[in-house]
Motif scaffolding. Structure first.
Motif, PDB file in Angstrom:
ATOM      1  N   LYS A   1       0.833  -1.212   0.000  1.00 26.71           N
ATOM      2  CA  LYS A   1       0.000   0.000   0.000  1.00 26.71           C
ATOM      3  C   LYS A   1       0.863   1.256   0.000  1.00 26.71           C
ATOM      4  O   LYS A   1       0.537   2.247  -0.656  1.00 26.71           O
TER       5      LYS A   1
ATOM      6  N   LEU B   1      -3.027  -3.135  -6.919  1.00 21.03           N
ATOM      7  CA  LEU B   1      -2.680  -4.089  -5.874  1.00 21.03           C
ATOM      8  C   LEU B   1      -3.285  -5.447  -6.216  1.00 21.03           C
ATOM      9  O   LEU B   1      -4.499  -5.549  -6.425  1.00 21.03           O
TER      10      LEU B   1
ATOM     11  N   ASP C   1      -5.604  -6.195  -1.909  1.00 19.54           N
ATOM     12  CA  ASP C   1      -5.648  -4.980  -1.103  1.00 19.54           C
ATOM     13  C   ASP C   1      -6.230  -5.228   0.281  1.00 19.54           C
ATOM     14  O   ASP C   1      -6.554  -4.303   1.010  1.00 19.54           O
TER      15      ASP C   1
END
Length: 333
Positions: free
Chosen positions: A141, A157, A160
């Motif tokens: 992140k 991502l 996530d």
């Protein structure tokens, strides 16, 4: 001397950096309604995948496979319907000439960030109970946040949240999103508790050292947590054309690894462990340069302390983002 055989050539001029993902010959239909057909499937996958294909085709001669014309498809090319193809990238405007003009550079690069492990797979465990899956997600992140600061990079991502994905699924998600590069983040453990520092891995059939072989074997076994993989063929073995691209993808991955190592010299452990090679299954995308970053070892007390420190992870993320940006700028030039 021997006479030179006639060679046919088909030249396709493109406005965007499309690369072939399938090429084959369909045999004539039995009823004679149609003759041989040469089928090439081109997808706009961005400049890095275009570069991989261009370099591979320049070095090797591709021999397309022959497919029979089935009774159901005597005069069509419907075998393409069975090929899962991602959508073309509308943001691309890079010409296939030697070098594009500045206003024709791609608007956006897509970087797939893979946070290792997740869900029912915690990954390595540190002396203080640190779980690898938590460290990798936090770092992923942070890296995405740093990359978003560039107007020309869109990070995605692979996970996530605290979810489990099989290794092949991670590759597929990156390819479906038409990623330009794939970066997998890990914080493993080693039998030797003194082992510490950052390693950058790229794919190879032969491991560079015993520890690299151990880490790859351990990471590849993570798939077993999710039960048997019945999700089709290995992307590396999908077809002859993509298998040919694998070598160039490995070369580009090595270039990315080198740029990253030059940007982390000032971190604890820095680039001392260097660029290493092993057969990590998650790096086997045949046409996307892919690397795995071991951010440190949770089996080492000092590394674990660093990895639990947000300021350390932020510093690492900034350096990784800077290296990725430099690599991609080079790929577009």
């Amino acid at each position: 001397g021997h006479p030179t055989p006639d060679i046919g050539r088909l030249v396709i001029e493109l406005d965007t950096p499309a690369a072939p993902v399938r090429a084959f010959i369909l045999q004539p239909a039995e009823d004679g309604s149609v003759g041989y057909r040469f089928v090439v499937v081109l997808i706009d996958g961005g400049p890095t995948r275009f570069a991989v294909a261009r370099q591979a085709l320049a070095k090797s001669r591709f021999q397309p496979e022959e497919r029979p014309a089935t009774p159901e498809t005597p005069a069509t090319i419907s075998p393409l319907a069975s090929v899962a193809l991602p959508a073309s990238r509308p943001d691309r405007a890079l010409q296939s000439g030697p070098k594009a003009a500045p206003d024709q550079r791609p608007k956006t690069f897509i970087v797939a960030i893979d946070a290792g492990h997740g869900g029912k797979d915690p990954g390595a465990l540190g002396k203080r109970g640190t779980r690898e899956k938590d460290i990798t997600l936090k770092a992923a992140k942070m890296l995405a946040e740093e990359l978003r600061k560039s107007a020309h990079i869109t990070p995605i991502l692979i996970r996530d949240s605290d979810r489990f994905y099989k290794l092949r699924t991670r590759i597929k998600r990156a390819r479906d999103k038409q990623a330009d590069i794939f970066v997998s983040l890990h914080a493993d453990s080693a039998p030797n508790t003194k082992a510490r520092g950052i390693s950058v891995f790229s794919l190879s059939d032969t491991a560079s050292d015993k520890e690299a072989a151990y880490l790859a074997k351990r990471e590849n076994k993570a798939d077993l947590i999710g039960g048997p993989d019945l999700d089709g063929e290995d992307p590396v073995a999908a077809n002859a054309l993509l298998r040919m691209f694998q070598r160039e993808s490995m070369n580009e991955s090595a270039k990315l690894a080198t740029v990253i190592l030059s940007n982390i010299k000032d971190l604890p452990g820095g680039d001392k462990r260097g660029h290493r090679f092993a057969g990590f299954a998650v790096l086997k995308s045949p046409d996307i340069p892919s690397i795995l970053v071991e951010m440190g070892f949770l089996s080492n007390r000092q590394d674990e302390k660093n990895l639990r420190d947000d300021s350390y992870l932020r510093g690492l993320s900034k350096r990784l983002a800077r290296a990725i940006s430099r690599y991609l700028e080079n790929a577009a030039s």
